[in-house]
Design a protein around this motif. Structure first.
Motif, mmCIF file in Angstrom:
data_model
loop_
_atom_site.group_PDB
_atom_site.id
_atom_site.type_symbol
_atom_site.label_atom_id
_atom_site.label_comp_id
_atom_site.label_asym_id
_atom_site.label_seq_id
_atom_site.Cartn_x
_atom_site.Cartn_y
_atom_site.Cartn_z
ATOM 1 N N ASP A 130 0.822 -1.197 0.000
ATOM 2 C CA ASP A 130 0.000 0.000 0.000
ATOM 3 C C ASP A 130 0.864 1.259 0.000
ATOM 4 O OD1 ASP A 130 -2.470 1.498 0.311
ATOM 5 O OD2 ASP A 130 -1.848 1.815 2.387
ATOM 6 N N ARG A 131 0.604 2.165 -0.927
ATOM 7 C CA ARG A 131 1.401 3.389 -1.084
ATOM 8 C C ARG A 131 1.358 4.271 0.168
ATOM 9 N NH1 ARG A 131 5.797 4.926 -3.194
ATOM 10 N NH2 ARG A 131 5.897 7.151 -3.340
ATOM 11 N N LYS A 132 0.196 4.363 0.810
ATOM 12 C CA LYS A 132 0.079 5.189 2.019
ATOM 13 C C LYS A 132 0.952 4.636 3.136
ATOM 14 C CE LYS A 132 -4.518 6.927 1.072
ATOM 15 N NZ LYS A 132 -5.908 6.980 1.516
ATOM 16 N N LEU A 133 0.970 3.319 3.284
ATOM 17 C CA LEU A 133 1.824 2.696 4.301
ATOM 18 C C LEU A 133 3.292 2.923 3.961
ATOM 19 C CD1 LEU A 133 2.335 0.877 6.754
ATOM 20 C CD2 LEU A 133 2.135 -1.084 5.218
ATOM 21 N N LEU A 134 3.644 2.750 2.718
ATOM 22 C CA LEU A 134 5.032 2.922 2.293
ATOM 23 C C LEU A 134 5.530 4.339 2.587
ATOM 24 C CD1 LEU A 134 7.433 1.548 0.971
ATOM 25 C CD2 LEU A 134 6.521 2.204 -1.244
ATOM 26 N N ASP A 135 4.678 5.320 2.432
ATOM 27 C CA ASP A 135 5.058 6.714 2.703
ATOM 28 C C ASP A 135 5.388 6.954 4.175
ATOM 29 O OD1 ASP A 135 4.788 7.412 0.049
ATOM 30 O OD2 ASP A 135 2.766 8.245 0.297
ATOM 31 N N LEU A 136 4.919 6.088 5.066
ATOM 32 C CA LEU A 136 5.139 6.251 6.506
ATOM 33 C C LEU A 136 6.349 5.477 7.033
ATOM 34 C CD1 LEU A 136 1.458 5.857 7.726
ATOM 35 C CD2 LEU A 136 2.723 7.991 7.420
ATOM 36 N N LEU A 137 6.817 4.503 6.278
ATOM 37 C CA LEU A 137 7.850 3.604 6.775
ATOM 38 C C LEU A 137 9.249 4.215 6.715
ATOM 39 C CD1 LEU A 137 6.669 0.238 5.213
ATOM 40 C CD2 LEU A 137 6.285 1.102 7.525
ATOM 41 N N VAL A 138 10.034 3.950 7.768
ATOM 42 C CA VAL A 138 11.422 4.393 7.830
ATOM 43 C C VAL A 138 12.276 3.254 8.388
ATOM 44 C CG1 VAL A 138 10.873 6.848 8.130
ATOM 45 C CG2 VAL A 138 11.173 5.393 10.134
#
Length: 89
Positions: free
Chosen positions: A2-10
């Protein structure tokens, strides 16, 4: 993933954003795994090929994704320096 999840991951230790590893990088990683030259940060060998992987912005750390779930543990990270033909970008 999911793109939204990917944007949050570090990355858990460097806090760098994570991106989905492109096919050329994934192919190079899986060739190195098949050759038996890949170990995770904890010293254990990565023996199974990977279908999905996240990479830090500087392309130094890789994190596997299992069944759609990112494994974001520093001790499970794979250093890209172990991969002879790992693409720079």
């Amino acid at each position: 993933m999911d793109r939204k999840l990917l944007d949050l991951l570090v990355s858990p230790d460097t806090r760098q954003p994570l991106l989905l590893l492109e096919s050329a990088g994934l192919d190079a990683l899986n060739r190195a795994i098949a050759a038996g030259t890949i170990t995770r940060a904890d010293g254990n060998a990565q023996t199974q090929p990977l279908r999905e992987v996240l990479v830090t912005r500087d392309r130094k750390q890789l994190f596997r994704v299992e069944d759609g779930i990112p494994v974001l543990l520093a001790e499970e990270a794979i250093a890209s320096a172990q991969i002879a033909d790992f693409p720079a970008a």
